[in-house]
Design an enzyme around this catalytic site. Structure first.
Site, PDB file in Angstrom:
ATOM      1  N   SER A   1     -13.311  19.495  14.376  1.00  0.00           N
ATOM      2  CA  SER A   1     -13.075  20.787  13.736  1.00  0.00           C
ATOM      3  C   SER A   1     -14.195  21.724  14.159  1.00  0.00           C
ATOM      4  CB  SER A   1     -13.084  20.604  12.216  1.00  0.00           C
ATOM      5  OG  SER A   1     -13.166  21.839  11.551  1.00  0.00           O
TER       6      SER A   1
ATOM      7  N   HIS B   1     -12.809  12.884  13.576  1.00  0.00           N
ATOM      8  CA  HIS B   1     -12.235  14.170  13.175  1.00  0.00           C
ATOM      9  C   HIS B   1     -12.960  15.267  13.938  1.00  0.00           C
ATOM     10  CE1 HIS B   1     -10.655  17.447  10.774  1.00  0.00           C
ATOM     11  NE2 HIS B   1     -11.898  17.882  10.648  1.00  0.00           N
TER      12      HIS B   1
ATOM     13  N   GLU C   1      -7.458  14.702  14.406  1.00  0.00           N
ATOM     14  CA  GLU C   1      -8.026  13.386  14.167  1.00  0.00           C
ATOM     15  C   GLU C   1      -7.574  12.417  15.237  1.00  0.00           C
ATOM     16  OE1 GLU C   1      -6.254  14.888  11.526  1.00  0.00           O
ATOM     17  OE2 GLU C   1      -8.136  15.735  10.818  1.00  0.00           O
TER      18      GLU C   1
END
EC number: 3.1.1.77
Length: 171
Positions: A149, A147, A161
């Protein structure tokens, strides 16, 4: 702020490259993003020299992972990322097959802030990973979820993802 982040990442990469060059493993992975775009990844790994909590059940160890990922574009242009992460691994005991689970948090730089329908907000991203697999004869095969971010540093922060099947071998 952007030059400071770039300088910090470059320093971390240069320090880690010396340990990676000593005894590097190679990993190749293929998978899909959360938006069903193809993801291809190559990585170099250098195992930690320490093992913790060794018992008849297994032990905790880890490795540094330096990776390059190609994100095949669908409705937008393709993207590229480079990442560096310490990864902790619990390897269960076994004679020929040794199952393991892994988790890590690192940093990544993307070539663009757009990735299909996701707006990343910045090229700088954090990389979180969870995985599991099996090790045998200096090799491993496993599944991994990654993931990315920016942790709300800059908006928008859609994140992305990738779910991959990987193969790792020692040289």
């Amino acid at each position: 702020m952007k030059p400071l982040i770039s300088l910090a990442l470059a320093s971390a990469l240069s320090l880690s490259l010396s340990s990676l060059a000593q005894a590097a493993d190679v990993t190749a992975a293929i998978g899909q993003s959360g938006d069903s775009e193809m993801v291809y990844r190559l990585g170099l790994q250098s195992n930690f020299e320490s093992r913790w909590w060794a018992s008849d059940t297994g032990h905790l160890s880890g490795y540094w992972d330096l990776g390059y990922t190609y994100w095949q574009g669908g409705s937008t242009a393709s993207n590229h990322s480079v990442s560096l992460a310490p990864v902790f691994v619990y390897e269960f005991a076994g004679n020929t097959l040794r199952p393991y689970i892994e988790a890590g948090i690192g940093v990544a730089l993307f070539s663009s802030t757009e990735l299909d329908k996701n707006r990343l907000g910045s090229s700088f991203q954090f990389e979180d990973r969870l995985g599991f697999g099996v090790r045998f004869s200096g090799q491993e095969i496993g599944l991994r979820a990654l993931h990315y971010s920016n942790a709300g540093i800059k908006q928008p922060n859609d994140g992305v993802e990738a779910y991959t099947l990987h193969y790792r071998t020692s040289f």
